[in-house]
Design an enzyme around this catalytic site. Structure first.
Site, mmCIF file in Angstrom:
data_model
loop_
_atom_site.group_PDB
_atom_site.id
_atom_site.type_symbol
_atom_site.label_atom_id
_atom_site.label_comp_id
_atom_site.label_asym_id
_atom_site.label_seq_id
_atom_site.Cartn_x
_atom_site.Cartn_y
_atom_site.Cartn_z
ATOM 1 N N ALA A 176 -31.134 -10.004 24.419
ATOM 2 C CA ALA A 176 -29.710 -10.158 24.111
ATOM 3 C C ALA A 176 -28.847 -9.172 24.872
ATOM 4 O O ALA A 176 -27.676 -9.442 25.150
ATOM 5 C CB ALA A 176 -29.485 -9.980 22.605
ATOM 6 N N GLU A 177 -29.427 -8.019 25.219
ATOM 7 C CA GLU A 177 -28.649 -6.986 25.902
ATOM 8 C C GLU A 177 -28.523 -7.234 27.406
ATOM 9 O O GLU A 177 -27.436 -7.161 27.964
ATOM 10 C CB GLU A 177 -29.297 -5.612 25.660
ATOM 11 C CG GLU A 177 -29.075 -5.052 24.278
ATOM 12 C CD GLU A 177 -27.631 -4.622 24.058
ATOM 13 O OE1 GLU A 177 -26.935 -4.284 25.035
ATOM 14 O OE2 GLU A 177 -27.187 -4.648 22.890
ATOM 15 N N SER A 178 -29.645 -7.492 28.059
ATOM 16 C CA SER A 178 -29.645 -7.521 29.528
ATOM 17 C C SER A 178 -30.506 -8.623 30.127
ATOM 18 O O SER A 178 -30.621 -8.707 31.345
ATOM 19 C CB SER A 178 -30.163 -6.178 30.060
ATOM 20 O OG SER A 178 -31.539 -6.012 29.690
#
Length: 558
Positions: A176-178
């Site tokens: 979800a972040e990167s």
């Protein structure tokens, strides 16, 4: 009507006060309603510290040594599929997708309650959908790419999270972040697969400066992320709120709890008043990812290989090590070294700290051999610069794009004074100045075929003239771009020449030569295949000396 008369000094003070208010409002207005658009780890107490580290344009950003932000040529932008909101997918859910959504059992022990909100279903569809022709849609292709990108790191991240006793769901947070990209930068300045902001990264033990950005070290940053997540859970005693705080900062989530009067994430996000849109979508996005990864095969994705071993080993790298030369000595191409060690921002390691570099297991021994005797290797990651009249630290910094503080650190200089003729070491700028492979091969060939040794006072122009070749041919034959850094004793290859130029090779005999009309030092040296500098030295002459017909010169020949 009475007119109130105000004295001049008081009137001036009132005018100044009004102008101050107007300017203050004008300065604040653009940011009052701003809402973050890219995932970034931040903390509630870092607002002021991070204010100078935020970029509002579309460029990738990186943190320089001073803490300011500049475009990062070595970073990568976040995948657009990580946008704050998933687009609507026109296709209806397939029976297989419906079955997965209804499934309650799982191989992993999910500790986060998967609440199937409308946002959750939208992300689930976006990352799993196929078009009417059965082809992967953009979101599905991105998820396939992330699974492949995460492959080398998933077993390590799982091991760390298990050791710390955290929910295994958190293994998939970097999706979800990167998209599990260690080199990713957000527009706000967050970096790495865990997307730490500089302030938070430093707070949890990561070096972020001109030399290195350990937020991009997938191994070290994982430990820092686990430390941060542990602290967030201790603060909120709820994983949904902890994840929201990971995205928006603990300060903002704490204020939202206080304002809303509730400590349930889903109840709080029913209103748009308390948390920004990105954070309201963030937890449902993670829950959708968790639902997908526990049903990969059912949804047509490749399963995760938890036994995958990238066969890498870490080696301790002392401060100031020439990484370019170490990679070359280990037989690892520079691009491969960069891929394996994305934290390094330069071709030289940070001068004052020991760092870890990861290399293929079969390359470790050559790397250790290089590190034991670094003086025996060419310093490809540095260049040397001779200070000229009128130079200053500021001018040299501008010329080579290296901060003044770094130049002083590398050269162990504390004074602001520079003297003409003084030599400085200039660290290379990373891959922008990395040695080109084809040029390096040319240099290696030239070294093997060398037939000339550089002497004191030599220049490329004089060597080319003495051997009747063009300057460009001489440079090309030796893989040189400039003659500025010729060293005494350096070996050069002269196309079409014979071995010469060295006063110490073989037994030499002296002969006496009588200068004729029209002779020059260069013509005589070329005639006897000797170095012009040696000829001057043997006869106590300088480059500015004049020779006359009838004058006798001593020449040493084989």
């Amino acid at each position: 009507m009475r007119v109130l008369r105000v004295k001049a000094p008081l009137r001036a003070a009132l005018v100044l006060f009004c102008l101050t208010l107007l300017l203050g409002c004008a300065a604040k207005a653009p940011n009052q309603s701003a809402e973050p658009e890219s995932a970034a780890v931040s903390s509630g107490n870092e607002t002021a510290a991070e204010a100078v580290e935020t970029s509002s344009d579309n460029q990738t950003v990186a943190v320089e040594e001073s803490g300011s932000v500049s475009p990062a040529t070595e970073g990568e932008r976040l995948d657009p599929e990580l946008a704050a909101e998933a687009p609507e997918i026109p296709q209806e859910l397939t029976p297989q997708q419906e079955k997965v959504l209804e499934e309650k059992t799982s191989e992993l022990e999910f500790e986060l309650d998967v609440k199937e909100t409308e946002t959750f279903v939208r992300y689930f569809k976006y990352f799993t959908a196929r078009d009417s022709q059965g082809r992967s849609t953009r979101g599905r292709r991105a998820f396939e790419r992330w699974l492949e990108r995460a492959r080398p790191y998933l077993p390590y991240v799982r091991e760390v999270i298990r050791q710390r006793g955290l929910p295994e769901d958190l293994i998939f947070l970097p999706f979800a972040e990167s998209g599990y990209n260690p080199k990713a930068y957000s527009r706000a300045g967050a970096a790495g697969m865990w997307q730490f902001m500089p302030f938070t990264g430093r707070k949890y033990g990561l070096e972020v400066d001109w030399w290195i950005d350990q937020r991009r070290d997938p191994y070290k940053a994982t430990h820092s992320a686990v430390d941060y997540l542990t602290r967030l859970h201790e603060m909120f005693d709820d994983w949904h709120l902890a994840l929201a705080a990971y995205n928006a900062g603990e300060g903002r989530v704490g204020r939202a709890i206080k304002r809303s009067g509730c400590n349930d994430y889903f109840e709080m996000t029913e209103s748009r008043r308390y948390l920004p849109r990105e954070t309201r979508n963030y937890v449902p996005k993670i829950l959708a990812i968790l639902k997908i990864v526990k049903n990969l095969e059912e949804l047509g994705f490749k399963p995760i290989d938890w036994n995958y071993d990238p066969k890498l080993k870490a080696v301790d790298v002392p401060g100031g090590t020439d990484l370019l030369a170490m990679a070359d000595a280990s037989g690892v191409p520079w691009k491969e070294f960069e891929r394996l060690n994305p934290a390094y921002r330069r071709t030289v390691s940070p001068p004052d700290i020991t760092t870890k570099a990861r290399l293929p297991q079969d390359k470790i021994q050559p790397a250790l051999a290089y590190l034991e005797k670094p003086e025996s290797r060419p310093y490809a990651g540095y260049s040397r610069y001779k200070v000229r009249s009128g130079d200053s630290w500021w001018r040299i910094s501008r010329r080579f794009h290296v901060p003044i503080a770094v130049l002083k650190q590398v050269n162990k200089r504390y004074s602001n004074l520079l003297k003409p003729g003084q030599w400085l070491t200039i660290p290379a700028q990373g891959k922008a100045l990395a040695v080109d492979t084809s040029v390096e091969k040319t240099r290696q060939v030239a070294k093997r075929r060398a037939n000339y040794t550089v002497c004191s006072g030599d220049t490329l122009w004089e060597i080319a003239r003495a051997h009747q070749i063009s300057l460009s041919s001489l440079k090309q034959a030796n893989g040189l771009t400039s003659g500025r850094y010729l060293r005494v004793g350096q070996k050069l290859y002269i196309p079409g020449g014979v071995v010469g130029g060295s006063s110490g090779s073989g037994d030499l005999r002296e002969i006496t030569y009588q200068v004729r009309r029209g002779d020059t030092i260069w013509a005589i040296a070329r005639r006897y295949n000797v170095n012009p500098s040696h000829l001057l030295s043997w006869n106590n002459l300088t480059r500015h000396s004049i020779i006359r017909p009838g004058q006798e010169l001593t020449i040493k020949v084989d």
